[in-house]
Design an enzyme around this catalytic site. Sequence first.
Site, short mmCIF file in Angstrom:
data_model
loop_
_atom_site.label_atom_id
_atom_site.label_comp_id
_atom_site.label_asym_id
_atom_site.label_seq_id
_atom_site.Cartn_x
_atom_site.Cartn_y
_atom_site.Cartn_z
N LYS A 81 0.89 -1.18 0.00
CA LYS A 81 0.00 0.00 0.00
C LYS A 81 0.92 1.21 0.00
CE LYS A 81 -1.80 3.06 2.07
NZ LYS A 81 -1.67 4.51 1.70
N GLU B 125 9.78 1.55 10.71
CA GLU B 125 10.81 2.57 10.46
C GLU B 125 10.09 3.90 10.53
OE1 GLU B 125 13.94 1.98 10.02
OE2 GLU B 125 13.92 -0.17 9.64
N CYS C 149 13.62 11.25 6.28
CA CYS C 149 13.61 10.84 7.69
C CYS C 149 14.96 11.14 8.32
CB CYS C 149 13.27 9.37 7.81
SG CYS C 149 14.24 8.33 6.73
N GLU D 232 9.53 16.73 14.77
CA GLU D 232 9.88 16.53 13.36
C GLU D 232 9.05 17.50 12.50
OE1 GLU D 232 8.80 12.80 11.44
OE2 GLU D 232 10.79 12.70 10.54
P1 NDP Z 1 2.49 8.61 7.40
O1 NDP Z 1 2.71 7.97 8.72
O2 NDP Z 1 1.49 9.69 7.30
O3 NDP Z 1 2.09 7.54 6.30
C1 NDP Z 1 2.87 6.40 6.01
C2 NDP Z 1 2.01 5.36 5.35
O4 NDP Z 1 1.03 4.88 6.28
C3 NDP Z 1 1.22 5.90 4.15
O5 NDP Z 1 1.12 4.92 3.17
C4 NDP Z 1 -0.14 6.19 4.79
O6 NDP Z 1 -1.16 6.25 3.83
C5 NDP Z 1 -0.26 4.99 5.70
N1 NDP Z 1 -1.25 5.14 6.77
C6 NDP Z 1 -1.81 6.26 7.27
N2 NDP Z 1 -2.69 5.94 8.26
C7 NDP Z 1 -2.68 4.61 8.39
C8 NDP Z 1 -3.36 3.68 9.23
N3 NDP Z 1 -4.22 4.09 10.16
N4 NDP Z 1 -3.09 2.36 9.08
C9 NDP Z 1 -2.20 1.93 8.16
N5 NDP Z 1 -1.54 2.76 7.33
C10 NDP Z 1 -1.77 4.08 7.44
O7 NDP Z 1 3.94 9.13 6.92
P2 NDP Z 1 4.29 9.99 5.64
O8 NDP Z 1 3.83 9.28 4.42
O9 NDP Z 1 3.83 11.39 5.87
O10 NDP Z 1 5.89 9.94 5.64
C11 NDP Z 1 6.68 10.80 6.40
C12 NDP Z 1 7.15 10.14 7.68
O11 NDP Z 1 7.85 8.95 7.37
C13 NDP Z 1 8.13 10.99 8.45
O12 NDP Z 1 7.83 10.92 9.82
C14 NDP Z 1 9.47 10.32 8.18
O13 NDP Z 1 10.45 10.56 9.17
C15 NDP Z 1 9.08 8.89 8.09
N6 NDP Z 1 10.06 8.11 7.35
C16 NDP Z 1 10.86 7.22 8.04
C17 NDP Z 1 11.87 6.53 7.39
C18 NDP Z 1 12.72 5.55 8.14
O14 NDP Z 1 13.26 4.65 7.50
N7 NDP Z 1 12.88 5.66 9.46
C19 NDP Z 1 12.12 6.71 5.97
C20 NDP Z 1 11.22 7.65 5.34
C21 NDP Z 1 10.23 8.32 6.01
P3 NDP Z 1 -1.55 7.64 3.15
O15 NDP Z 1 -0.34 8.50 3.07
O16 NDP Z 1 -2.02 7.22 1.83
O17 NDP Z 1 -2.60 8.19 4.02
#
Ligand code: NDP
Length: 510
Positions: free
Chosen positions: A188, A263, A297, A399
Amino acid sequence: MPAKKPAKKAGRNLPEKYKNYIGGRWVKPASGEYLENRNPADTRELIGLFPASSARDVETAVEAAAAALPKWRATPAPKRAEILYRLGQLLMERKEEYSRAMTREMGKVLKEARGDVQEAIDMTFYTAGEGRRLQGYTTPSELPNKMAMCVRQPIGVCSLITPWNFPMAIPSWKMMPALICGNTLVIKPAEDTPLSTIHLVQAAEEAGIPRGVINIVMGAGEDAGAPLTTHPGVRLVSFTGSTETGRLVAIEAARNDKICSLEMGGKNVIMVMDDADLDLAVEGTVWGAFGTSGQRCTASSRIVVHQSVYRQFVDKLTEKTRGLRVGNGLRSNVDVGPVINQQALDKILSYIEIGQNEDGAKLHLGGSRLTDGELRHGYFVEPTIFTDVRPNMRIAQEEIFGPVVSIIPCRDLDEAIEIGNGVKYGLSSSIFTRDVNRAMTAMERMETGIFYVNSSTIGAEVHLPFGGTKATGNGHREGAMISSLDIFSEWKSIYIDYSGTLQKAQIDNQ
Ligand code: NDP
């Protein structure tokens, strides 16, 4: 994240309507509804319409993955690897096409989009090599005429939930090790960047991945992501995203007896000592803080600078940051692209306001949305520097995920390390110094999963473990083979007794 705009009734120039990929077929979402995906550099440009999927689509996708599992797990790993080699080759051939599409849908400048696709290529080839290893080990038994060994087993159906900031690299970090270990999967992608993940899946299809082994279900997190954390047919949830969402995912996974790897966020620090090469430190800061518009991130969002070089560092950083060109990442002279969407823009601007209201911090450079000319059609924020920030301020703790950096003065290495570690996250840190003793001390004491010397906090390579401590993760590491195989396989311990008697461990040899 709030749901994106549902697609309006299409007019004459029909935008492309993409489909989910389930059981080897591209299929419409059960709801028949789609979400718009627009270019964040110019929201007049519609990238396409993407499925607004729901639990019903997840249901069919998990069923397809479960049906494909027995044959895929029985396929010898070197054969699975052959498909990955072909996939790596296809990604190489299409690198430019996929990179351009990524810049259009995600906003990062083209050279960084090329880096994103390259990371997927590296991950694919690197993992393919594992097809002829996947090593377990043998070990002596405590009893005579008995052999002991352990082997890696596939886990089953894995659900992969990914963010928008590395829309091809991050899916590849999860997909390749999951596949080489013999699992099937449902992915997803983030609703802001489905196209880059579709490209990865299309290339996998062309490379010969059997039907049902990879499935992609697109849509909003709450609708299409959440069911992947609860579905009884899913054995493992691998998530990358914010700490807030990761926590929800972990709770659901625990409630539903699933393995879960997370992550999550970061608040990464660069420490600049008084003996540092300041020009290099400034270069590292600009790249770490403003690369990908600060939406990594591992972005360098805090710079802790020794007080004796503080002014000099700020002056040099200011000059270099003023020279950055903000704009559409497809233009070759642009250094910093847009941020991902309206919600991100609002969040970043609100943090800039919070910073201005925090007693003592100074908004030194930037701080506004850019709306000149064409920029008014996108989500552009000026590269922003706050100086004289104190470590406990919100802008130094939370963040922001945008082109905003906090400069914090320190007295010495001990204080720099204390400040560096004084956040809830633990992803990446770095030190600029010419003193090996200081570098080694910081290396030992920083509580982060990744540490750099004389480099920025970004720039991980696929063959080293990737991930963080504290609120950044739950102890797993992606990337490097052993650590990602440990996520996507389960150990089976095997005892073979050829003594002809019933030997009893812990009892017979007392
Ligand atoms: P989100 O947490 O908003 O979303 C991540 C994924 O989870 C998306 O596909 C999102 O869908 C999905 N999602 C949202 N709500 C739910 C739920 N209730 N249940 C299951 N899945 C859900 O993060 P972002 O996409 O905004 O990414 C940025 C974040 O990711 C930052 O905090 C960054 O630091 C972190 N990150 C961490 C990395 C690491 O390796 N440590 C690497 C890269 C980023 P949708 O967006 O379609 O709503």
